[in-house]
Design an enzyme around this catalytic site. Structure first.
Site, PDB file in Angstrom:
ATOM      1  N   ARG A  19       0.811  -1.215   0.000  1.00 35.43           N
ATOM      2  CA  ARG A  19       0.000   0.000   0.000  1.00 35.43           C
ATOM      3  C   ARG A  19       0.842   1.261   0.000  1.00 35.43           C
ATOM      4  O   ARG A  19       0.478   2.260  -0.631  1.00 35.43           O
ATOM      5  CB  ARG A  19      -0.944  -0.017   1.211  1.00 35.43           C
ATOM      6  CG  ARG A  19      -2.011   1.080   1.183  1.00 35.43           C
ATOM      7  CD  ARG A  19      -2.812   1.118   2.473  1.00 35.43           C
ATOM      8  NE  ARG A  19      -4.002   1.952   2.370  1.00 35.43           N
ATOM      9  CZ  ARG A  19      -4.716   2.367   3.410  1.00 35.43           C
ATOM     10  NH1 ARG A  19      -4.370   2.023   4.635  1.00 35.43           N
ATOM     11  NH2 ARG A  19      -5.788   3.118   3.225  1.00 35.43           N
ATOM     12  N   ASN A  82      -7.369   6.816  -0.750  1.00 37.52           N
ATOM     13  CA  ASN A  82      -6.889   5.443  -0.808  1.00 37.52           C
ATOM     14  C   ASN A  82      -7.776   4.675   0.160  1.00 37.52           C
ATOM     15  O   ASN A  82      -7.773   4.941   1.358  1.00 37.52           O
ATOM     16  CB  ASN A  82      -5.410   5.374  -0.397  1.00 37.52           C
ATOM     17  CG  ASN A  82      -4.814   3.990  -0.545  1.00 37.52           C
ATOM     18  OD1 ASN A  82      -5.148   3.088   0.211  1.00 37.52           O
ATOM     19  ND2 ASN A  82      -3.904   3.834  -1.493  1.00 37.52           N
ATOM     20  N   SER A  83      -8.540   3.730  -0.369  1.00 37.21           N
ATOM     21  CA  SER A  83      -9.613   3.122   0.417  1.00 37.21           C
ATOM     22  C   SER A  83      -9.086   2.227   1.530  1.00 37.21           C
ATOM     23  O   SER A  83      -7.958   1.734   1.500  1.00 37.21           O
ATOM     24  CB  SER A  83     -10.526   2.295  -0.496  1.00 37.21           C
ATOM     25  OG  SER A  83     -11.162   3.115  -1.439  1.00 37.21           O
ATOM     26  N   MET A  84      -9.936   2.006   2.504  1.00 37.24           N
ATOM     27  CA  MET A  84      -9.664   1.111   3.626  1.00 37.24           C
ATOM     28  C   MET A  84      -9.328  -0.285   3.099  1.00 37.24           C
ATOM     29  O   MET A  84     -10.083  -0.855   2.311  1.00 37.24           O
ATOM     30  CB  MET A  84     -10.923   1.074   4.498  1.00 37.24           C
ATOM     31  CG  MET A  84     -10.875   0.216   5.712  1.00 37.24           C
ATOM     32  SD  MET A  84     -12.453   0.456   6.598  1.00 37.24           S
ATOM     33  CE  MET A  84     -12.287  -0.769   7.885  1.00 37.24           C
TER      34      MET A  84
END
Length: 373
Positions: A19, A82-84
């Site tokens: 990530r 930036n998604s979970m």
């Protein structure tokens, strides 16, 4: 992940596409399960906090107000993120990609989701559309630095990308209130569309739709979500003062009481059930003294308003209604319908989309949720 969202078939992609490679140096960390942001964090000023945020299971806002606001503090409207991680892998699991399949992604964002798909399927099988040129270029640079080569296109996600159609899978990393026809048209028969979907009033869940031979798409909701709206479908609601005609609250509003707590009208699945039935409602919250607040319920046509005051410990709540409609009564009728059905969660609802429009259903497509005309 403890939630089980990261299944074995995505583990190697997760390890190969970390990530942190797809998070910019300036971020606004979110809180798990909530769409609220902390203040700005920069890698240069606070690297420990930056790394902690990147590897926490929470969303990260990466842009405000289309890039016009850069901080410090927070802007008005978050416009990229930036998604979970739990949400990312839950949606990828729902997408159920197989080797050799092609995927259209709507909303490139930071590029992490496109990177994971490219690692799994190969970049030649992934197209990602991003409306913001600066965001798209930054994501494309990150992808290439990571050795990943999907096609990143600058364009309106509602149009899909016809030049590379058709696709076996379509996934949206933004929410919609109406599934664009282009997504169905550009998906093969038997293909799958995974998208967050929610009504105007609030509440949202991820729909998993299978495209039929006739071009319709239908399927269940597979879990709660809270995504930024696709840019072309974002709405600007009229200010509360537009409803009061220069008067002060409560003006000439009709007073009453209700046993329905405003808290029960504001929970995520409650908002979804109400919003599906009364499509033109929206709401605002006005903080009062202490933990008390006033829930405003308004209609997009600016014809009526209602308020319900919440105070801890009360069992009945003051209501004021004004205008051409009794909006609290409409909301309460919708809530009572949901209550009579056994208070269903998102997993009992589904969505059908065809040339005639969209219909939310309960348990099966032949049981549409009632909609106030």
């Amino acid at each position: 992940m403890e939630s089980g969202a990261l299944t074995s078939d995505w583990l190697s992609a997760y390890e190969a596409v970390p990530r942190h490679l797809f998070v910019p140096e300036v971020i606004w960390p979110g809180r798990a399960g909530m769409n609220r942001q902390h203040d700005r964090v920069t890698m240069a000023e606070d690297p420990d906090m930056w790394w902690e945020a990147v590897y926490r299971d929470a969303p990260i806002t990466t842009q405000w107000d289309g890039g016009e606001y850069t901080g410090p503090g927070k802007g008005r409207t978050p416009t990229s993120s930036n998604s979970m991680p739990t949400m990312v892998f839950s949606m990828l699991a729902a997408l159920d990609v197989q080797e050799g399949q092609s995927v259209l992604e709507i909303g490139t964002g930071t590029g992490w989701n496109a990177g994971l798909l490219s690692q799994r399927l190969g970049g030649d099988n992934v197209v990602s559309v991003e409306v913001d040129r600066t965001t798209a270029e930054a994501a494309n640079n990150r992808l290439r630095l990571a050795g990943l080569l999907p096609l990143v296109v600058v364009g309106d996600g509602a149009d899909g990308y016809a030049d590379a159609a058709s696709y076996d899978r379509v996934i949206a990393t933004c929410s919609v209130g109406s599934v664009p026809a282009a997504w169905r048209e550009q998906t093969v028969t038997g293909g799958v569309i995974v998208t967050p979907w929610g009504p105007t009033y609030g509440g949202e869940a991820v729909a998993r739709l299978t495209v039929s031979k006739d071009g319709s798409a239908s399927g269940p909701f597979v879990g709660s979500s809270a995504f930024m709206r696709m840019s072309v479908q974002r709405k600007t609601f009229p200010p509360t003062r537009a409803f009061l005609d220069g008067d002060e609250w409560p003006g000439s509003g009709v007073r009453s009481e209700t046993a329905l707590s405003p808290d029960d009208a504001g929970d995520w699945v409650h908002m979804f059930a109400v919003g599906v039935q009364v499509p033109d409602l929206f709401c605002r919250v006005e903080q009062l003294e202490g933990a008390a607040y006033r829930l405003w319920v308004l209609d997009t046509g600016i014809t009526a308003w209602a308020t319900a005051d919440y105070e801890p410990g009360r069992t009945r709540y003051p209501v004021v209604q004004s205008g051409a409609r009794r909006l609290w009564d409409e909301l309460e009728l919708a809530w009572r319908w949901w209550d009579r059905q056994g208070r269903p969660g998102f997993d009992r609802f589904g969505l059908t989309v065809d040339s005639e429009g969209e219909r939310v259903w309960l348990d099966s497509p032949d049981q549409p949720v009632p909609v106030k005309a």
